[in-house]
Design an enzyme around this catalytic site. Structure first.
Site, PDB file in Angstrom:
ATOM      1  N   ARG A  85     -10.498  19.084 -15.951  1.00  0.00           N
ATOM      2  CA  ARG A  85     -12.313  18.432 -15.954  1.00  0.00           C
ATOM      3  C   ARG A  85     -11.483  16.827 -16.597  1.00  0.00           C
ATOM      4  O   ARG A  85     -12.311  15.905 -15.673  1.00  0.00           O
ATOM      5  CB  ARG A  85     -13.021  18.925 -15.933  1.00  0.00           C
ATOM      6  CG  ARG A  85     -13.517  19.091 -17.526  1.00  0.00           C
ATOM      7  CD  ARG A  85     -13.993  20.734 -17.771  1.00  0.00           C
ATOM      8  NE  ARG A  85     -13.069  21.568 -17.441  1.00  0.00           N
ATOM      9  CZ  ARG A  85     -13.461  23.086 -17.230  1.00  0.00           C
ATOM     10  NH1 ARG A  85     -15.136  23.121 -16.691  1.00  0.00           N
ATOM     11  NH2 ARG A  85     -13.184  23.996 -16.940  1.00  0.00           N
ATOM     12  N   THR A  86     -11.044  16.249 -17.839  1.00  0.00           N
ATOM     13  CA  THR A  86     -11.370  14.828 -18.044  1.00  0.00           C
ATOM     14  C   THR A  86     -10.774  14.608 -16.986  1.00  0.00           C
ATOM     15  O   THR A  86     -11.092  13.175 -16.650  1.00  0.00           O
ATOM     16  CB  THR A  86     -10.697  15.120 -19.350  1.00  0.00           C
ATOM     17  OG1 THR A  86     -11.801  16.350 -20.320  1.00  0.00           O
ATOM     18  CG2 THR A  86     -11.387  13.956 -20.310  1.00  0.00           C
TER      19      THR A  86
ATOM     20  N   LYS B  57      11.412  12.437 -20.811  1.00  0.00           N
ATOM     21  CA  LYS B  57      13.110  12.096 -20.767  1.00  0.00           C
ATOM     22  C   LYS B  57      12.823  11.134 -22.014  1.00  0.00           C
ATOM     23  O   LYS B  57      14.161  11.157 -21.988  1.00  0.00           O
ATOM     24  CB  LYS B  57      12.882  10.982 -19.346  1.00  0.00           C
ATOM     25  CG  LYS B  57      13.236  11.300 -18.203  1.00  0.00           C
ATOM     26  CD  LYS B  57      13.874  10.221 -17.178  1.00  0.00           C
ATOM     27  CE  LYS B  57      13.439  10.160 -15.455  1.00  0.00           C
ATOM     28  NZ  LYS B  57      13.998   9.713 -15.201  1.00  0.00           N
TER      29      LYS B  57
ATOM     30  N   ARG C  43      -5.065  10.874 -23.238  1.00  0.00           N
ATOM     31  CA  ARG C  43      -5.353  11.774 -23.532  1.00  0.00           C
ATOM     32  C   ARG C  43      -3.679  12.634 -23.987  1.00  0.00           C
ATOM     33  O   ARG C  43      -2.612  12.681 -24.143  1.00  0.00           O
ATOM     34  CB  ARG C  43      -5.408  13.206 -23.065  1.00  0.00           C
ATOM     35  CG  ARG C  43      -5.174  14.461 -23.200  1.00  0.00           C
ATOM     36  CD  ARG C  43      -5.597  15.670 -22.792  1.00  0.00           C
ATOM     37  NE  ARG C  43      -7.458  15.770 -22.710  1.00  0.00           N
ATOM     38  CZ  ARG C  43      -8.327  16.345 -22.536  1.00  0.00           C
ATOM     39  NH1 ARG C  43      -7.897  17.712 -22.332  1.00  0.00           N
ATOM     40  NH2 ARG C  43      -9.544  16.485 -22.988  1.00  0.00           N
TER      41      ARG C  43
ATOM     42  N   HIS D 182     -13.065  13.599 -29.305  1.00  0.00           N
ATOM     43  CA  HIS D 182     -13.074  13.752 -27.599  1.00  0.00           C
ATOM     44  C   HIS D 182     -14.169  13.073 -27.200  1.00  0.00           C
ATOM     45  O   HIS D 182     -15.227  13.670 -27.200  1.00  0.00           O
ATOM     46  CB  HIS D 182     -12.693  14.950 -27.145  1.00  0.00           C
ATOM     47  CG  HIS D 182     -12.312  15.145 -25.928  1.00  0.00           C
ATOM     48  ND1 HIS D 182     -12.858  14.075 -24.905  1.00  0.00           N
ATOM     49  CD2 HIS D 182     -12.524  16.503 -24.907  1.00  0.00           C
ATOM     50  CE1 HIS D 182     -12.698  14.581 -23.642  1.00  0.00           C
ATOM     51  NE2 HIS D 182     -12.328  16.162 -24.183  1.00  0.00           N
TER      52      HIS D 182
HETATM   53  C1  NCD Z   1     -11.845  20.134 -24.309  1.00  0.00           C
HETATM   54  C2  NCD Z   1     -11.070  19.696 -24.910  1.00  0.00           C
HETATM   55  O1  NCD Z   1      -9.885  19.306 -23.926  1.00  0.00           O
HETATM   56  O2  NCD Z   1     -10.340  19.426 -26.085  1.00  0.00           O
HETATM   57  N1  NCD Z   1     -12.176  20.349 -22.954  1.00  0.00           N
HETATM   58  C3  NCD Z   1     -12.151  19.299 -21.410  1.00  0.00           C
HETATM   59  O3  NCD Z   1     -12.434  17.925 -22.371  1.00  0.00           O
HETATM   60  N2  NCD Z   1     -12.605  19.307 -20.521  1.00  0.00           N
HETATM   61  C4  NCD Z   1     -12.294  21.410 -24.922  1.00  0.00           C
HETATM   62  C5  NCD Z   1     -11.328  22.492 -24.946  1.00  0.00           C
HETATM   63  O4  NCD Z   1     -10.390  22.482 -24.379  1.00  0.00           O
HETATM   64  O5  NCD Z   1     -11.879  23.556 -25.692  1.00  0.00           O
END
Ligand code: NCD
Length: 321
Positions: A64-65, A92, A114, A142
């Site tokens: 989703r992110t 690699k 990320r 986050h």
């Molecule tokens: C969160 C994450 O990745 O930290 N999820 C997200 O960004 N949608 C929370 C999680 O993974 O529990």
């Protein structure tokens, strides 16, 4: 005080909520509010970031992110480069620094990163001369998740000053919880936490939250129940006896839902473990605003991209509309 003195300072990067003050958080939320009609497609895309290149550097799994940042940039008419660890030179063995220098040489205007390593976005900010946006780093921060969460809370509850939020579950492994507590504190909300003792971070006493032993006791008093995912991928030993035991003591189910006041909402960052931290009945109930969180996430990420890339001189979101 003059208007200039109250104008929030421009943000060079968005690495964590701890970089922000209350005025900057409010500015992001207000900007997102203005961009929401575009995020939800009531209106078409806007040309605000035309000609800008946003690179989504995803070195850890995400659904989703990643999609949310992708959509946010596209709604603002930016060009988007999606770069993931799988299928890139990172797999690699290319070093993080070389990946960063390659992106720099390609002339990207912003990197959304990320990573499983805490501090990777900060490192990138040292290598590159463009805004860096943290999309989740290790157990650390986050920020856009916390911002979309407080945005969603504010839409339901109004001003969050004096509101009470309980965060439940795996705080130890949660970058969301760290950012969430900081964002809520900046907005004046009261935060309680409930968790298995093995899943409480050792420094939690310093977070300025109230530790609650029994979830049932706090539920009648709260405006928001924020459930954290049990993060099995980060657990290399047993932190609680079984999923059944976890859901009995810390899971949100129909019985617990009935303990809430009528204004209270239930939130979860996703992905959910149905039947563990949240029952299917609660996840699908009208108290749960989990899909709204996802939609709002697009507007909040648009706001962050806009403020980092287009509004660096301090202009306002009207320009984006
Ligand atoms: C969160 C994450 O990745 O930290 N999820 C997200 O960004 N949608 C929370 C999680 O993974 O529990």
């Amino acid at each position: 005080m003059t208007a200039i003195a109250t104008e929030p300072a421009p943000m060079p990067h968005l690495l964590g909520i701890d970089d922000l003050d209350t005025a900057q958080v409010v500015r992001i939320l207000d900007t997102a509010e203005q961009l929401l009609p575009i995020a939800t497609r009531e209106r078409n895309t806007v040309p605000t970031l035309r000609g800008k290149v946003v690179c989504n550097l995803f070195l850890e799994d995400s659904t989703r992110t990643r999609i949310s940042f992708d959509l946010a940039a596209k709604r603002l008419s930016a060009e988007v480069l999606n770069f993931s660890a799988k299928g890139s030179s990172v797999s690699k063995g290319e070093s993080f620094k070389d990946t960063a220098l390659t992106l720099d040489a390609m002339g990207v205007d912003c990197v959304v990163v990320r990573s499983g390593s805490s501090g990777a976005p900060l490192q990138l900010a040292r290598y590159l001369d463009v805004p860096i946006l943290n999309a989740g780093d290790g157990w650390h921060q986050h920020p856009t998740q916390a911002l979309l969460d407080v945005f969603t809370m504010r839409r339901h509850l109004g001003d969050l000053a004096g509101r009470h939020v309980v965060i439940v579950g795996d705080l130890l492994h949660s970058r969301v919880a760290r950012s969430e507590v900081q964002a809520l504190t900046l907005l004046g909300a009261k935060v309680s936490v409930v968790a298995p003792p093995t899943l409480l971070p050792p420094q939690v006493e310093g977070w300025g939250v109230e530790l609650v032993a029994d979830l049932d006791e706090v539920l009648p008093d709260v405006d928001v129940v924020y459930l954290l995912r049990v993060q099995r991928e980060r657990m290399h030993r047993a932190f609680f006896p079984s999923s059944r035991e976890y859901s009995r003591l810390w899971g949100m189910d129909a019985r617990r839902l009935a303990l809430l006041g009528e204004q209270a909402i239930v939130m979860h960052p996703g992905p959910m473990n149905r039947g563990v931290e949240i029952s299917g009945e609660v996840a699908d109930s009208d108290r749960a605003v989990i899909t709204e969180q996802v939609t709002n996430g697009i507007a909040v990420r648009m706001a962050c991209l806009y403020l980092l890339l287009a509004a660096r001189g301090g202009s306002d979101a009207e320009e984006a509309r």
